[in-house]
Design an enzyme around this catalytic site. Structure first.
Site, PDB file in Angstrom:
ATOM      1  N   ASP A  51      30.898  83.882  54.137  1.00  0.00           N
ATOM      2  CA  ASP A  51      31.943  84.514  52.592  1.00  0.00           C
ATOM      3  C   ASP A  51      33.404  84.731  53.110  1.00  0.00           C
ATOM      4  OD1 ASP A  51      29.199  84.701  51.775  1.00  0.00           O
ATOM      5  OD2 ASP A  51      28.828  87.331  52.760  1.00  0.00           O
TER       6      ASP A  51
ATOM      7  N   GLU B  28      26.873  83.643  41.655  1.00  0.00           N
ATOM      8  CA  GLU B  28      27.089  84.690  42.765  1.00  0.00           C
ATOM      9  C   GLU B  28      28.729  84.536  43.302  1.00  0.00           C
ATOM     10  OE1 GLU B  28      24.465  85.697  45.489  1.00  0.00           O
ATOM     11  OE2 GLU B  28      25.208  83.700  46.668  1.00  0.00           O
TER      12      GLU B  28
END
Length: 341
Positions: A46, A222
């Site tokens: 991430d 997402e």
């Protein structure tokens, strides 16, 4: 002997004249930035990237807290000390059972660095996003200090969204927005009060991307990131599944809109609100099969105007380790970006 030599030279000259033996080899492709990356590239999940002064910073999910990697040249990366060493008290109350901080987002806004972060338990939408600020990113600076400002957005089992994976967006008029979301009914957008970095009282989420699915089935979309170019807002999201090592099926799609609130459409006109969009990043071809599941992208435009896309992918040559990847974006004549990965 002389006649034979002359004949050889004559034949050689004829061959050269036809261009048969004079054909130059095709020039080698220049190495990509990804092929030159070195240092502490894994583990990285991430990632987001920013630059302060002569140093690039990548903030990412690593262990329980926010990992930090630094570089002077975008090529060689070093591991720095993680941000924070404990969970904020508000976070453990808001999300019982949480054990860490996920998926950071970093921006420079209103004269300070603003770091949004996620608090959750895996697979649940009982989640929250927090905010911390600092005047500098340099731990050696005298004024380096992160101040936690607590809860920004929260979701519970009663909500149809999941408050993780934040991304701050400043629109062309200076308005501030927070994109977020993972699974459930997809990606949401909240309008923020610039003074606080939090939603205005009573602010309701706007839907900007989702993947319709049969009742009870997962809707894997997402990690939103919105960047601007040429008067367009580009929404980048990850489809399918991360966090499964080399079996991860993550890939990145994009759509664009003239307004930050959408609608976002792919090159073919397909709507991100209907699971559409155009592919920006996908795994290596089967014959190579090294870096799998590229996704959860962040973007940063450097002083020279180059936009870099940062993301993670799973390295098959290193036991599926989540690995830092960085690709410059090149903008085509059609106004769409291509990642030089």
């Amino acid at each position: 002997m002389l006649r034979a030599l002359a004949r050889i030279l004559l034949i050689g000259g004829a061959v050269l004249a036809t261009g048969v033996s004079a054909k130059a080899p095709a020039p080698a492709e220049p190495p990509t930035l990804n092929s030159r990356l070195s240092g502490e590239l894994a583990p990285t999940h991430d990632p987001v990237i920013i630059r302060e002064g002569d140093t690039y910073y990548v903030y990412n999910t690593i262990g329980r807290y926010i990992g930090v990697k630094t570089s002077k040249d975008l090529v060689h990366w070093e591991q720095a000390a993680p941000l924070f060493d404990s969970l904020p008290a508000w976070a453990t109350k808001a999300v019982p059972g949480t054990e860490g901080i996920w998926a950071p987002d970093i921006s420079f806004v209103n004269g300070e660095y603003r770091l949004y972060y996620s608090v959750s338990t895996f697979g649940s939408n009982r989640s929250a996003i927090g905010l911390a600020t600092s005047p500098t990113l340099d731990p050696k600076a005298k004024d380096y200090h992160w101040t936690d400002h607590g809860l920004v957005v929260q979701s519970t089992h009663a909500d149809d969204f999941n408050a993780i994976d934040p991304n701050l967006v400043v629109d062309a008029q200076g308005g501030q927005w927070l994109a977020l979301g993972s699974f459930w009914t997809g990606i949401k957008l909240f309008r923020l009060d610039p003074k606080t970095g939090k939603p205005y009282p009573g602010e309701k989420p706007r839907s900007i991307a989702r993947r319709p699915a049969p009742a009870g089935a997962p809707a894997p979309v997402e990690a939103p990131f919105i960047l601007q170019h040429g008067g367009w807002y580009f929404l980048l999201v990850s489809y399918d599944y991360c966090c499964k090592g080399v079996n991860s099926t993550y890939y990145t799609v994009m759509g664009r809109s003239r307004t930050v609130t959408g609608p976002y459409l792919g090159k073919d006109g397909s709507a991100l609100m209907e699971g559409g969009g155009s592919i920006l990043l996908r795994a290596d071809l089967e014959e190579k099969q090294r870096f799998r599941g590229p996704g959860h992208v962040g973007a940063f435009t450097d002083a020279d105007g180059t936009t870099y896309l940062v993301y993670h992918a799973y390295d098959r040559e290193h036991d599926g380790a989540p690995t830092l990847r960085i690709a410059p974006l090149v903008w085509g004549k059609d106004g769409w970006p291509v990642a030089q990965d």
